[in-house]
Structures are given as structure tokens and as C-alpha cells.
Design a protein around this motif. Structure first.
Motif, short mmCIF file in Angstrom:
data_model
loop_
_atom_site.label_atom_id
_atom_site.label_comp_id
_atom_site.label_asym_id
_atom_site.label_seq_id
_atom_site.Cartn_x
_atom_site.Cartn_y
_atom_site.Cartn_z
N GLU A 116 0.85 -1.20 0.00
CA GLU A 116 0.00 0.00 0.00
C GLU A 116 0.88 1.25 0.00
O GLU A 116 1.88 1.33 0.72
CB GLU A 116 -0.91 0.00 1.22
CG GLU A 116 -1.91 1.11 1.12
CD GLU A 116 -3.07 0.98 2.10
OE1 GLU A 116 -3.13 -0.01 2.84
OE2 GLU A 116 -3.91 1.91 2.11
N ILE A 117 0.50 2.23 -0.81
CA ILE A 117 1.30 3.46 -0.97
C ILE A 117 0.60 4.60 -0.23
O ILE A 117 -0.60 4.83 -0.40
CB ILE A 117 1.42 3.84 -2.46
CG1 ILE A 117 2.03 2.69 -3.27
CG2 ILE A 117 2.24 5.11 -2.63
CD1 ILE A 117 1.92 2.87 -4.78
N TYR A 118 1.37 5.32 0.58
CA TYR A 118 0.85 6.50 1.28
C TYR A 118 1.61 7.72 0.77
O TYR A 118 2.84 7.69 0.69
CB TYR A 118 1.10 6.39 2.79
CG TYR A 118 0.52 5.15 3.40
CD1 TYR A 118 -0.80 5.12 3.85
CD2 TYR A 118 1.29 3.98 3.51
CE1 TYR A 118 -1.34 3.98 4.41
CE2 TYR A 118 0.76 2.83 4.05
CZ TYR A 118 -0.56 2.83 4.50
OH TYR A 118 -1.08 1.69 5.03
N VAL A 119 0.87 8.76 0.41
CA VAL A 119 1.51 10.02 0.04
C VAL A 119 1.03 11.06 1.05
O VAL A 119 -0.15 11.38 1.11
CB VAL A 119 1.15 10.46 -1.39
CG1 VAL A 119 1.87 11.75 -1.76
CG2 VAL A 119 1.49 9.36 -2.40
N GLY A 120 1.96 11.57 1.86
CA GLY A 120 1.62 12.52 2.91
C GLY A 120 1.17 13.86 2.34
O GLY A 120 1.40 14.16 1.17
N ALA A 121 0.53 14.66 3.17
CA ALA A 121 0.07 15.98 2.73
C ALA A 121 1.24 16.94 2.68
O ALA A 121 2.28 16.69 3.28
CB ALA A 121 -1.00 16.48 3.70
N GLY A 122 1.04 18.06 1.96
CA GLY A 122 2.03 19.14 1.97
C GLY A 122 3.09 19.02 0.90
O GLY A 122 4.25 19.36 1.15
N LEU A 123 2.72 18.52 -0.30
CA LEU A 123 3.69 18.48 -1.40
C LEU A 123 4.19 19.90 -1.67
O LEU A 123 3.39 20.85 -1.68
CB LEU A 123 3.02 17.96 -2.67
CG LEU A 123 2.86 16.45 -2.87
CD1 LEU A 123 2.25 16.19 -4.24
CD2 LEU A 123 4.18 15.71 -2.72
N PRO A 124 5.49 20.06 -1.92
CA PRO A 124 6.01 21.41 -2.23
C PRO A 124 5.37 21.94 -3.52
O PRO A 124 4.83 21.16 -4.31
CB PRO A 124 7.51 21.17 -2.44
CG PRO A 124 7.81 19.82 -1.90
CD PRO A 124 6.54 19.03 -1.93
N PRO A 125 5.45 23.26 -3.75
CA PRO A 125 4.85 23.84 -4.97
C PRO A 125 5.53 23.28 -6.21
O PRO A 125 6.69 22.86 -6.17
CB PRO A 125 5.13 25.34 -4.83
CG PRO A 125 6.22 25.45 -3.82
CD PRO A 125 6.10 24.28 -2.92
N GLU A 126 4.79 23.30 -7.31
CA GLU A 126 5.31 22.86 -8.62
C GLU A 126 5.94 21.47 -8.55
O GLU A 126 7.02 21.23 -9.09
CB GLU A 126 6.30 23.87 -9.17
CG GLU A 126 5.63 25.21 -9.45
CD GLU A 126 6.46 26.07 -10.37
OE1 GLU A 126 6.57 25.72 -11.54
OE2 GLU A 126 7.01 27.07 -9.87
N THR A 127 5.28 20.59 -7.84
CA THR A 127 5.74 19.22 -7.73
C THR A 127 4.63 18.30 -8.24
O THR A 127 3.45 18.53 -7.94
CB THR A 127 6.01 18.87 -6.25
OG1 THR A 127 6.89 19.85 -5.73
CG2 THR A 127 6.64 17.51 -6.10
#
Ligand code: AMP
Ligand code: GLY
Length: 424
Positions: A347-358
Motif C-alpha cells: 500500500e502506498i501513502y503520500v503525505g500531505a504538503g507536497l512542495p509547490p510545482e511538484t
């Protein structure tokens, strides 16, 4: 227009992410797509190599335009099949795709048209290849003639290693029929540059340059992979080198293919090495690179679909192809064990708060009851764009830090100076 994209990796995600912005696309299907592309377009579970089903699907859905992204269907002649039933395509037909499908063909083309490349010999007899390797001195490179998922190249230090490679490619057929012939060539050294270029068979428009990171581990160690990360622009590709490449490599290649009755319409990929004797061709690919596409396309400012239409209609000279001035960095997050066998289903988790333009592009992922799971060796490719290469790298790694799945693995040195200089 009804458009379909064939393929389902990070590269196709990057292409689709640009296409969905084009006002001229009415419906967009991706065959087979992946868990990330599914957020943007309809994914249809037809494998990219199932030519019969793809052609039938195109008829059933009245597809007007197809983008064929991976090497196998191009070399197998999917564009020929689709064009025969009236579907316009971005991508070369089989005769032009031979520039990637047969390394021996590509080398002979370069020899005949004076395009700079490593000296080489072609063998279809295992004993003659072994004899040649035994008599040659110093390091050499052994390449399976046909497609081998980016793994058919062995950089051998000496005749013993070269001999082992010849036996495994030609006798044991570890890459199947791709090993009927081998190319043995001199080993070159210098920084590597990838240049993807749009061409309609006459005009060629290079995209911003990039640098792939093919080895599995930091410091360019470990086995070759499909690519563990890329940056754009390539820090070694100075403007005067670009001019020399245009004059001695890019235009001559397009003209050679046309002279041979194999005009190339699509994305032509030049894998170059900047040697002391000037830039030389290491390989051609008949398509966007992966992960180069995920580094290069985010910098494209103009409408990708308009460019693809212009290529297919042989009007590229009139097209608007503009790239932003900034830099990008793409880091591939792979499953444990890649490029060897891997376990799927984490299972893949992607946390919140990706930097801008990512952007997090998906490659080997699938959605399963609202969850995202791994489904392949290269799982995600994370690209950040910024005004400078350093900022792009910092943003990309900050985003990678938010991604978690069991066995997740990535290189820590994508875009660090010297990341991909060979033999020096
Ligand atoms: P290819 O699959 O042709 O891209 O080759 C994979 C990698 O092998 C290239 O990116 C280079 O790093 C290396 N390679 C291929 N040909 C040569 C050569 N003639 N000299 C040195 N390295 C090479
Ligand atoms: N990144 C190299 C390739 O796409 O072949």
C-alpha cells in the motif's frame, strides 16, 4: 477529437498530464494506463503490445488520433496498423522505429551517413563474436541487437566479461530473439546527455536537454535500470555543444532516415556521450525516454497536443514549441529488488504538503478499492520544477520524503554534479 494514448508508465502519465490541458481533445483514453492516469483519463485494460485489441478498440470508439508511447508496439508496427484504418498517429511506423528496434541497423545507418558514434562490429555467429572479443584489447561494450527493456547492454572491462555477455545474450538467449545478433563496440567515456526531439521527418525541434541516471544505486553503481531519475536541462550541454549536435547528429539523422525511405514522425531520442573527440551517439530510441519525459515535459510551455498534431501532419516547422527557463528534477521511487524481481501489492501513502510545482507521476501503481498499491519495479516518479537546479532537487526530495510504502527505494544523488559521467 477522440484521442488515445498507448502505454501505462510514468512517461505516459507525464504525456497525459499535458494533453488534458488541450482544448481540442474531446475524449481521452489510455491503454492500459495506471493508478495515477486514472485520475485524468479513462483507463482501458488492454496491454500496449496487444495490437489486435488496440486496433479493434480504436474502431469501436472512433479514435481520431493515437499517441503510441512505448518502444515495443512501435517496433511491432502498431502505427502502421492504425494508419491503415485511418487513425492519425504520433509515433514512427515500424520501418522508422527500426532505429531503436535494431542496434545493428542504427549503427550501420550512422556509418553510412557519417554520424559520429563508437567504432563497432556486428556478429550473428556466437563463435565469431567470441573470437573477436578475445582478440580485442581493453574495455568494450556488448549489445543485444533487439529490444531488451533497457537491459541488453553490457559494459565489459575485458575479454572475459565480454565473452560471458556474448554467451548469455547469443547462446542462453537471456533477452530472447533480441540476441540473435550482437553489436560489439568500443567503450567511450564522458558525460551522457539525452536529447528528445520532435520531428516530422523533415524539421527537427529538440526539446530541453536532460540527464538520465541509469544505474540502480548512488554514485552510479549497481546494475543498469530503466532509469532512476532525470534532470533537465543537462548541466553539461552547453549551447555550442547543442549547435554541434544539431549540425553533425540531429539533422543528419533525420535526413538519413528520409533518404532511406523511412521518414520518422514522432519523438526521436538521442542518447549522446560528450567525448574528447566531440559528441557521439550511444543509442537512438524511437520514443520519449522514461524518466526523461517526466523531467522534460513539465518544462514545456506550449500545447503538447498541437505539437503532436503538427508532427503527424508534417507541419512541425509552423508549430509553437517553447520551454520554460527553469530546471526540473525527477526522482524515481522503486520497489525493493528493482531491477530484479519485486513483490507487488504494497500500500502506498503520500503525505500531505507536497512542495509547490511538484508532480507525483505514477508508473507501477494500481487502485484497489480506494487504496493505491504498488504494481511493478518503478512505482512513482516525482518531479519538481523550480528556477534553479538546486531548488528543483530540494523540492523533489522533500516530496519523496512524503512517500511511503514497504521496500520503497530511490537514489539520493539525482542531479548531483557528476551523477552520470562514465569511464572518466
Ligand atoms: P543503452 O541501453 O544503449 O542506452 O546503454 C545503456 C548504457 O550503457 C548507456 O547509457 C551508457 O551508460 C552505456 N553505454 C552504452 N554504449 C556505450 C559505449 N559505447 N561506451 C560507454 N558506455 C556505453
Ligand atoms: N531512460 C532511457 C530510456 O527511456 O530508454
Amino acid at each position: 477529437m477522440n484521442v488515445m494514448v498507448v502505454g501505462g508508465g510514468g512517461r505516459e502519465h507525464a504525456i497525459v498530464e499535458k494533453l488534458v490541458r488541450s482544448p481540442r481533445i474531446g475524449s481521452l483514453c489510455v491503454l492500459p494506463g495506471n493508478g495515477g492516469i486514472a485520475d485524468l483519463a479513462e483507463c482501458v485494460p488492454i496491454p500496449a503490445t496487444d495490437l489486435d485489441s488496440i486496433v479493434a478498440f480504436a474502431a469501436e470508439r472512433s479514435i481520431d488520433f493515437a499517441v503510441v508511447a512505448p518502444d515495443d508496439p512501435l517496433v511491432m508496427g502498431l502505427v502502421d496498423r492504425l494508419e491503415a484504418v485511418g487513425v492519425r498517429c504520433f509515433g514512427p511506423n515500424a520501418r522508422a522505429a527500426a532505429i531503436e528496434g535494431s542496434k545493428a541497423y542504427a549503427k550501420d545507418l550512422m556509418r553510412r551517413y557519417g554520424i559520429p558514434t563508437a567504432r563497432y562490429e556486428v556478429f550473428d555467429d556466437v563463435d565469431r563474436a567470441l573470437e573477436y572479443a578475445a582478440s580485442a584489447k581493453g574495455p568494450m561494450v556488448v549489445k543485444a541487437d533487439g529490444l531488451a527493456r533497457g537491459k541488453g547492454v553490457v559494459v565489459a572491462e575485458d575479454a572475459v566479461q565480454a565473452g560471458a555477455a556474448i554467451v548469455s545474450i547469443m547462446r542462453d538467449r537471456v533477452f530472447g530473439a533480441s540476441g540473435e545478433r550482437v553489436v560489439i563496440e568500443e567503450r567511450l567515456s564522458g558525460p551522457e546527455v539525452s536529447v528528445l526531439a520532435f520531428t516530422d521527418g523533415r524539421t527537427i525541434v529538440p526539446m530541453v536537454s536532460s540527464m538520465d541516471h541509469k544505474r540502480a544505486f548512488d554514485g552510479d553503481t549497481g546494475p543498469n535500470t530503466g532509469g532512476m531519475g532525470a534532470v533537465a536541462p543537462n548541466p553539461y550541454y552547453a549551447p555550442e555543444i547543442a549547435d554541434a549536435c544539431m549540425e553533425r547528429i540531429f539533422r543528419p539523422t533525420v535526413e538519413a532516415l528520409r533518404a532511406e525511405g523511412r521518414p520518422f514522425r514522432g519523438c526521436l531520442y538521442f542518447g549522446l556521450m560528450l567525448t574528447e573527440e566531440g559528441p557521439k551517439v550511444i543509442e537512438y530510441n524511437c520514443r520519449f525516454g522514461d524518466p526523461e519525459a517526466q523531467a522534460v515535459l513539465p518544462l514545456l510551455e506550449s500545447d503538447l497536443f498541437e505539437i503532436l498534431l503538427a508532427v503527424s501532419g508534417e507541419r512541425l516547422a509552423e508549430a509553437d514549441v517553447r520551454f520554460a527557463d527553469g530546471a526540473s528534477c525527477c526522482v524515481v521511487v522503486a520497489s525493493s529488488g528493482y531491477p530484479g524481481p519485486v513483490r507487488d501489492g504494497m500500500e502506498i501513502y503520500v503525505g500531505a504538503g507536497l512542495p509547490p510545482e511538484t508532480i507525483v507521476y505514477h508508473a507501477g501503481t494500481r487502485r484497489e478499492g480506494g487504496r493505491l498499491r504498488t504494481a511493478g519495479g518503478r512505482v512513482l516518479s516525482v518531479t519538481a520544477v523550480a528556477p534553479t537546479a538546486e531548488e528543483a532537487r530540494a523540492r523533489a526530495y522533500a516530496a519523496v520524503g512524503l512517500i511511503h510504502f514497504e521496500g520503497a527505494r530511490f537514489r539520493n544523488d539525482i542531479g548531483m554534479a557528476g551523477g552520470s559521467i562514465h569511464g572518466s
